[in-house]
Each structure stands twice: as C-alpha cells, then as structure tokens.
Enzyme design. Structure first.
Site, short mmCIF file in Angstrom:
data_model
loop_
_atom_site.label_atom_id
_atom_site.label_comp_id
_atom_site.label_asym_id
_atom_site.label_seq_id
_atom_site.Cartn_x
_atom_site.Cartn_y
_atom_site.Cartn_z
N LEU A 324 0.83 -1.20 0.00
CA LEU A 324 0.00 0.00 0.00
C LEU A 324 0.87 1.26 0.00
O LEU A 324 0.62 2.20 -0.76
CB LEU A 324 -0.92 -0.02 1.22
CG LEU A 324 -1.92 1.12 1.39
CD1 LEU A 324 -3.16 0.62 2.17
CD2 LEU A 324 -1.33 2.31 2.13
N HIS A 327 2.46 1.97 -3.33
CA HIS A 327 1.48 2.53 -4.28
C HIS A 327 1.18 3.99 -3.95
O HIS A 327 1.05 4.82 -4.85
CB HIS A 327 0.20 1.71 -4.26
CG HIS A 327 -0.74 2.03 -5.38
ND1 HIS A 327 -0.78 1.31 -6.55
CD2 HIS A 327 -1.67 3.02 -5.52
CE1 HIS A 327 -1.69 1.83 -7.36
NE2 HIS A 327 -2.24 2.87 -6.75
N GLU A 328 1.06 4.30 -2.66
CA GLU A 328 0.70 5.66 -2.25
C GLU A 328 1.84 6.65 -2.43
O GLU A 328 1.62 7.78 -2.88
CB GLU A 328 0.27 5.66 -0.77
CG GLU A 328 -1.06 4.95 -0.51
CD GLU A 328 -2.27 5.80 -0.89
OE1 GLU A 328 -2.08 6.94 -1.38
OE2 GLU A 328 -3.40 5.32 -0.72
N SER A 329 3.06 6.26 -2.07
CA SER A 329 4.15 7.25 -2.02
C SER A 329 5.51 6.74 -2.50
O SER A 329 6.47 7.50 -2.49
CB SER A 329 4.31 7.73 -0.57
OG SER A 329 4.72 6.64 0.26
N TYR A 457 -6.49 0.69 -8.13
CA TYR A 457 -5.76 0.76 -6.86
C TYR A 457 -5.76 -0.61 -6.18
O TYR A 457 -4.70 -1.13 -5.80
CB TYR A 457 -6.45 1.80 -5.98
CG TYR A 457 -5.84 2.05 -4.62
CD1 TYR A 457 -4.87 3.04 -4.46
CD2 TYR A 457 -6.28 1.37 -3.49
CE1 TYR A 457 -4.35 3.31 -3.20
CE2 TYR A 457 -5.76 1.63 -2.24
CZ TYR A 457 -4.79 2.60 -2.10
OH TYR A 457 -4.26 2.87 -0.84
#
Length: 474
Positions: A324, A327-329, A457
C-alpha cells in the site's frame, strides 16, 4: 318577533361562518406566499444560521473523498461561511436544468457548480465576482493504434469537427458554443444533446470507455479528469476564456455585495492560492523526490522493521501495508499529492491528525498512524471471512473512503450480487457509482464516485502484495 330573532340569529351565524372561512383562506394563502425578500438574502441566512449551496457531485463543485467533504468551490464557500459565522450546508442537485429555478425558489442561497457566466443565465440570476477563468476544450481519446482501427478522427483543429458527433448537455454553455462554432467553421457539427442528469464528468468517462467519441468541458474540469483516465486528450481549445462564478438570487443584493467584497480580498490570500493548487496543480499521484530504495530478496523497504512491529501488534500482514505504501508514495515520507494528501500513507489533512500524523511527522509515526487507521477500517469488514476478499474491501475503503464502498455493497445486494465478494460483484457497483442512475439510488448515502481509480488501486496493490509474499516471509 320570534321569526325576526331567528332570522337575525341565522344572519349572525352566516356572517360568522364567512369570517371564519375568510380567516382560513387567509392562512392558506399565507403559506403559498413567496418568502419575504430578506429570507432570500443575508438577513435570512443569519436568521437560520446556515448558508445553503446548490452543488453537483463533481471534482470542482463537491464530492466526498476518503470520507472527507471536498471540492474547489465547496472549500471557498466553507471559508466564506466561517467568515459569516454560519454553518455551510450542501444540497446536491441531480438535474442541472432545475438549478436556477431551485435558487429562485429559495431552496439554496448560492449556486456552486463550475458555472460559466453567460448572457442567458444573467437574465435569470445574478453572478458573483468571477473567481476563475477557463476556456472550453474538446475531450477525445488519445491517438493510438486502437483509435486508428476504430477509424476515429483525432481532432487537431476545430474545423475537423465538421460532420462529427459531439455529445453535450443541452442547456449548457458547451451546447451554445458548438452552435456558434458551426458558423465559424462553415460546417455542421452533429451536436447530440443529453439531459442534465448526465453530468459532464459522466460524459468524459463515456469518452474514455469508447461509448462516445467527443464531448466538451471547461479546461479546469478536463485537466482534473485527465488524471483519472490516462487515454484522454484534453489539449484542444474550442473557445476563448470564460468567467466562472457563483450564482445568486436576484433578490439577494446584500449577500451578493458581501460575497463580492469578501472574494476580492480572499483571492489575494495564500489560502485561496493553496485551495487552487490543491485541485488544479497537485494532480500527479505523488509529488516530491521518490525513494531510490529497491526491493531485494529478504527486504522490501527502508521501513521493514517498524512495519513488522506494528503489523504484529495489529495482526495485519506488514507486506500488505508495504505494498500500500509503495502505491501511495513509493516509500517517500515527504510525498504530496491531490487534495493535500501527504506522507508515506498519503493521509488527508482532515484525517492524519486524528491518528497523530502531520506532514512533518517522522516515518515511524506515519506508519504507526497508518496501522491505527487500517485497524479501524478492518473492523468494518469483519463479516467478510475470507482474508483475501476482506483485504480488497480494506484497500478499497482506504482509497475511496468506507462510505463509497458501503454504498457499492448495498447496491450489489440490491442488484442480486454477492455483497461479500469483490470481483464482478461489489467491484462492479463501485465502477457504476459514477453513473447518475446508480449514485441517485436511495441506498447510496455518499454520492457519486469515480470508481475506475479505486479498482486499479485494489488490483495494483493486490498484485504487488502477492509479489512481496514471494520475496519475504511474514
């Protein structure tokens, strides 16, 4: 004599009945009378203690993202309501053909829906000082081998729109512009009008999906939506710049004057610049310098140690959280993105502080806060017994906000699908939440949602999680 008294009594009774009927009629009529002028205007707003805006579910007007109320115009008017010392209430308008009439009936105080100032609209309502200028652009799919095979012309000049079908809302400034453009290019554009229930963002999605080939939108709306659909081109202008402003009732001169004075000052403040950047400039998924850490056998990120400790504490597979975060940062603790999201876990400004996470928090605190948030989300989905299925619902809720996923689950159950299975069931309803027929359903509580981003996502993180499981043990 008795007859005379009897006649007098009857006469008095008749007069009494007429008076009562008159009073009753007067009461009924008073209910039908329009509101006093001041009820439409600023004194009425102060009296009820709230400013009511008529908005649409869209990226510029109003939407709910990760459980937070957002929207460029919503945030501006939230500041204005605070200046007035009243609450801000949002009334979603599902049919924009009715929005001016709703304003004039007093159902709202201000229209906030990326409203272009036109002469026709000025004849019905007043406008505030413009807070944005933008031109209209053509929305089309990028030139690819697929579009070539479909024999779809990629438009590079408005003159090429001759004999092309363009789909737009009938009572919009887009429709008017295309009518005028026909005269300018000396050819017929096949303008296919739609009803106002199909919003511009729904039409943009239809272009992306190949349902239609062309539509029109303001550039600011188009550029936000281009972020969600990587196959779209929004580069070709078809108009000069036009003013965007808030709509006001002609019976609200005091409100209009107060709003205009406030806007002229607010637009010179950093707060306005920040809101504008948040929606129209920070449109990449993650800004800042990405971490150059590369996964290798035995490790995933620079933060494996703290991820493992917190994972054991909350009984959440740390490799899922690592996927996660990537994917986010991409493991960048200083990342910034759309809507002001920040850090490794891309907390929203209204959410991070609830879990002790701020933009300046060190990576360890960011991760600890992220686990607390994920633990709270996990509790929503305990009815889903399969771990893999539950993980998909957790990821979707983290991305979209639990409200939209609960809406999709209720829709799935209503449509006879399995509300505890993601793929081809709840996932399909998430995708449909951007369609008017679905987000206006009575079981939907959180409004419209653009589902394609959420679906990608969940798929992306799930695939990376499977890869991480082959790299390292839990």
């Amino acid at each position: 004599m008795p007859q005379t008294k009897s006649r007098i009594s009857c006469l008095l009774l008749l007069v009494g009945c007429l008076i009562m009927a008159s009073c009753s009629e007067e009461k009924t009529d008073s209910r039908k009378k329009p509101l006093d002028t001041h009820d439409f205007d600023l004194p009425g707003i102060y009296k009820r203690g709230s400013l009511v805006i008529l908005a649409e579910n869209s990226s510029t007007s109003f939407f709910i993202y990760k459980g937070k109320k957002m929207g460029f115009e919503y945030e501006i008017l939230k500041e204005f309501a605070e200046e007035l010392g009243v609450k801000l209430e949002v009334k979603i308008v599902n049919n924009l053909d009715e929005i001016n009439a709703m304003l004039n009936r007093g159902e709202g105080d201000i229209i906030a829906c990326n409203y272009t100032v036109t002469r026709e609209r000025r004849s019905e309502i007043n406008f505030s000082t413009p807070f944005l200028q933008t031109n209209q652009v053509l929305i089309q799919r990028k030139l690819t081998p697929e579009t070539k095979d479909q024999k779809v012309t990629f438009i590079t000049d408005p003159i090429q729109l001759g004999n092309k079908k363009v789909v737009v809302w009938e009572h919009s400034s887009y429709y008017t512009r295309l009518i005028h453009l026909q005269d300018e290019i000396g050819d017929t554009i096949m303008i296919r009008p739609t009803q106002a229930q199909e919003g511009v963002e729904e039409l943009i999605e239809q272009v992306s999906n190949g349902v239609i080939d062309y539509t029109v939108a303001e550039r600011n709306v188009a550029e936000i939506n281009e972020r969600f659909y990587d196959n779209l081109d929004v580069s070709m202008p078809i108009s000069f710049k036009q003013n965007i402003a808030f709509g006001l009732n002609k019976k609200s001169p005091i409100l209009q004057k107060r709003l205009n004075i406030w806007l002229s000052k607010f637009m010179n403040k950093e707060a306005f610049s920040y809101i504008k950047r948040k929606y129209f400039e920070q449109i990449n998924s993650s800004l800042g310098v990405a971490s150059n850490f590369k996964s290798r056998r035995g490790s995933i990120s620079p933060f494996d140690a703290i991820l493992k400790v917190e994972g054991a504490k909350y009984n959440i597979d740390w490799r899922l959280v690592a996927a996660l975060i990537y994917h986010e940062s991409k493991f960048n603790p200083n990342a910034r993105a759309f809507g002001g999201a920040y850090g490794l876990m891309q907390f929203m400004p209204g959410t991070g502080p609830k879990f002790g996470v701020y933009p300046t928090s060190p990576p360890e605190v960011q991760i600890q806060g992220g686990y607390k948030y994920l633990s709270r989300i996990t509790k929503l989905w305990t009815a889903i017994k399969d771990d893999n299925e539950r993980n998909k619902f957790i990821l979707a809720s983290y991305n979209a906000g639990a409200g939209h996923i609960l809406d999709a689950q209720r829709l799935a159950e209503k449509k006879g699908l399995n509300p505890h299975v993601w793929e081809n069931n709840v996932e399909a309803m998430v995708m449909n939440l951007g369609k008017h027929a679905y987000y206006t359903d009575e079981v939907v509580k959180s409004g419209a949602f653009r589902g394609n981003i959420c679906i990608r996502y969940v798929r992306g993180i799930t695939a990376r999680y499977e890869t991480y499981k082959t790299l390292v043990k839990r």
